[in-house]
Motif scaffolding. Structure first.
Motif, short mmCIF file in Angstrom:
data_model
loop_
_atom_site.label_atom_id
_atom_site.label_comp_id
_atom_site.label_asym_id
_atom_site.label_seq_id
_atom_site.Cartn_x
_atom_site.Cartn_y
_atom_site.Cartn_z
N TYR A 139 -20.26 94.78 -17.31
CA TYR A 139 -21.23 95.83 -17.68
C TYR A 139 -20.56 97.19 -17.54
O TYR A 139 -20.03 97.53 -16.48
CB TYR A 139 -22.44 95.73 -16.76
CG TYR A 139 -23.45 96.85 -16.89
CD1 TYR A 139 -24.34 96.91 -17.96
CD2 TYR A 139 -23.53 97.84 -15.91
CE1 TYR A 139 -25.27 97.92 -18.06
CE2 TYR A 139 -24.47 98.85 -16.00
CZ TYR A 139 -25.34 98.88 -17.08
OH TYR A 139 -26.28 99.89 -17.19
N GLY A 181 -31.94 85.77 -21.86
CA GLY A 181 -32.73 86.95 -22.18
C GLY A 181 -32.73 87.96 -21.04
O GLY A 181 -32.79 89.17 -21.27
N ASP A 204 -30.23 88.66 -19.27
CA ASP A 204 -28.98 89.42 -19.43
C ASP A 204 -29.17 90.60 -20.39
O ASP A 204 -28.50 91.62 -20.25
CB ASP A 204 -27.86 88.51 -19.94
CG ASP A 204 -27.46 87.44 -18.94
OD1 ASP A 204 -27.54 87.71 -17.73
OD2 ASP A 204 -27.11 86.33 -19.37
N LEU A 205 -30.06 90.43 -21.38
CA LEU A 205 -30.34 91.56 -22.28
C LEU A 205 -30.97 92.71 -21.50
O LEU A 205 -30.66 93.89 -21.75
CB LEU A 205 -31.28 91.12 -23.40
CG LEU A 205 -30.71 90.13 -24.43
CD1 LEU A 205 -31.76 89.81 -25.48
CD2 LEU A 205 -29.44 90.66 -25.08
N HIS A 206 -31.85 92.40 -20.55
CA HIS A 206 -32.41 93.44 -19.69
C HIS A 206 -31.31 94.10 -18.86
O HIS A 206 -31.30 95.32 -18.66
CB HIS A 206 -33.47 92.86 -18.75
CG HIS A 206 -34.77 92.54 -19.40
ND1 HIS A 206 -35.63 93.52 -19.86
CD2 HIS A 206 -35.38 91.35 -19.66
CE1 HIS A 206 -36.71 92.95 -20.37
NE2 HIS A 206 -36.59 91.64 -20.27
N ALA A 225 -29.11 96.38 -20.96
CA ALA A 225 -29.87 97.53 -21.43
C ALA A 225 -30.06 98.56 -20.33
O ALA A 225 -30.49 99.70 -20.60
CB ALA A 225 -31.23 97.09 -21.96
N TYR A 237 -24.36 88.46 -27.98
CA TYR A 237 -25.35 89.32 -27.34
C TYR A 237 -26.14 90.11 -28.39
O TYR A 237 -27.37 90.21 -28.33
CB TYR A 237 -24.68 90.29 -26.38
CG TYR A 237 -24.64 89.82 -24.94
CD1 TYR A 237 -25.76 89.93 -24.14
CD2 TYR A 237 -23.48 89.28 -24.40
CE1 TYR A 237 -25.72 89.51 -22.81
CE2 TYR A 237 -23.42 88.86 -23.08
CZ TYR A 237 -24.56 88.99 -22.28
OH TYR A 237 -24.53 88.56 -20.98
N LYS A 288 -30.21 89.75 -29.29
CA LYS A 288 -31.14 90.88 -29.29
C LYS A 288 -31.90 90.98 -30.62
O LYS A 288 -33.09 91.32 -30.66
CB LYS A 288 -30.39 92.18 -29.02
CG LYS A 288 -31.27 93.41 -28.92
CD LYS A 288 -30.46 94.64 -28.57
CE LYS A 288 -31.36 95.87 -28.46
NZ LYS A 288 -30.58 97.09 -28.11
#
Length: 347
Positions: free
Chosen positions: A6, A39, A41-43, A46, A330, A334
């Motif tokens: 990240y 999902g 991981d998308l948070h 972000a 990824y 999304k």
């Protein structure tokens, strides 16, 4: 070693990072053979969770081979092929003894920084350190594929936890809000547990088609109440599972459930507050609960369902990539072009 790191809100990169080391006697090191993209991981990428910092390795779903163990590890040896929970727990405290491992004070959630406990580097890497290995890990039995083991560690455990917390009775009608990987596994879990019918509520045409192909009914949000009224003679469903993690979808659940019905949310919520429909909930005697998957507790039961063929969670996996394809996976997740992607670090 290589890992997915990240870098800041909306940005990840494959980088060379230091090899993890055994830090405590109860640690193990696992060479990752497959890691999942979730999902949640998308948070994370972000920046929705305040506990994640630039430089953190992300990812919390993995299977692999044990390559080192600390002196206190008794259940595993070098060379064992293992699966993992998406979080760690000590295995012997008050909460762990109750089977409530998520509430363990030593909990650490892989790849989410300090958002849900102690900081712990993630599993989208070539090697991952696993604290409390005797509790966190399990041997992969024959009849359980790598993909099934990945899903049992989080998404399937979450789906089953929703049904367990919702106290589903055979023949009851279930609505699932959200047709992503968790929502689809909630649907499959409900069917395996004897639901009379499952309605997956999802705007995406492809995800609705997937739900119908795998045993459930499906409707867009605008169509859902009409379908539910037809199934229930206007009373509403017995159980609503909210699998998105948004205030709007949680609010929508209250318009679908019958009087004295249950609502369970398993979406990963990042908002600090939400306007609760208090008067309606009181008047209709509604029950609202939240559930987080506990693979450590649920593994024996779910492994039996998988190895006997009663439940196949791998139907949701529709992309397998190496590190080079992770950023695109990824992005496509999304955009809902992918249901579930997994990363093979060896590619």
């Amino acid at each position: 070693m290589r890992a997915i790191v990240y870098q800041g809100p909306g940005t990840i990169a494959v980088q060379e990072v230091s090899l993890p080391q055994l830090e405590q006697p109860a640690d193990a090191l696992v060479r990752v053979e497959l890691a999942g993209i979730c999902g949640t991981d998308l948070h994370v990428i972000a920046g929705d969770f305040a506990g994640i910092r630039p430089g953190a390795i992300i990812g919390h779903e993995f299977v692999g081979e044990v390559i080192a163990v600390g002196g206190a590890v008794t259940r595993f040896r070098v060379g064992d092929r293992v699966m993992s929970s998406d979080f760690t727990a000590c295995g012997h405290c008050h909460w762990c003894n109750r089977g409530d491992h998520w509430e363990c004070h030593e909990r650490a959630f892989f790849g989410t920084g300090t958002s849900f406990g102690l900081a712990l580097q993630g599993a989208q890497a070539e090697i991952v350190r696993v604290p409390h290995a005797d509790t966190t890990l399990a041997l992969r039995p024959n009849g359980c594929s790598d993909e099934a083991a990945i899903l049992l560690g989080d998404n399937l455990a979450t789906g089953w936890a929703a049904i367990e917390r919702g106290a589903l009775l055979p023949g009851e009608i279930v609505a699932v809000i959200g047709g992503g990987s968790v929502g689809q596994l909630v649907s499959l879990s409900a069917q395996a547990a004897g639901a009379g019918a499952v309605v997956v509520i999802e705007p995406s045409e492809s995800r609705k088609a997937f739900a119908r192909a795998h045993g459930s009914l499906a409707a867009s949000p605008g169509e859902a109440r009409v379908l539910i009224d037809r199934l229930t003679e206007g009373e509403g469903v017995d159980l609503v599972i909210e699998a998105v993690g948004a205030a709007t979808t949680l609010s929508a659940a209250f318009d679908l459930v019958r009087k004295r019905g249950r609502i369970i949310s398993v979406g990963a919520h990042a908002s600090e507050s939400w306007s609760f429909p208090l008067a309606k909930s009181f008047a209709n005697e509604l029950t609202l609960g939240f559930a987080i998957g506990d693979s450590i507790r649920l593994r024996p039961r779910l492994l039996s369902l998988i190895t006997t063929g009663a439940l196949d969670p791998t139907v949701i996996v529709d992309r397998r990539v190496g590190f080079a394809g992770a950023a695109q996976a990824y992005a496509d997740l999304k955009l809902q072009k992918v249901m579930k992607a997994v990363i093979d670090p060896r590619i």
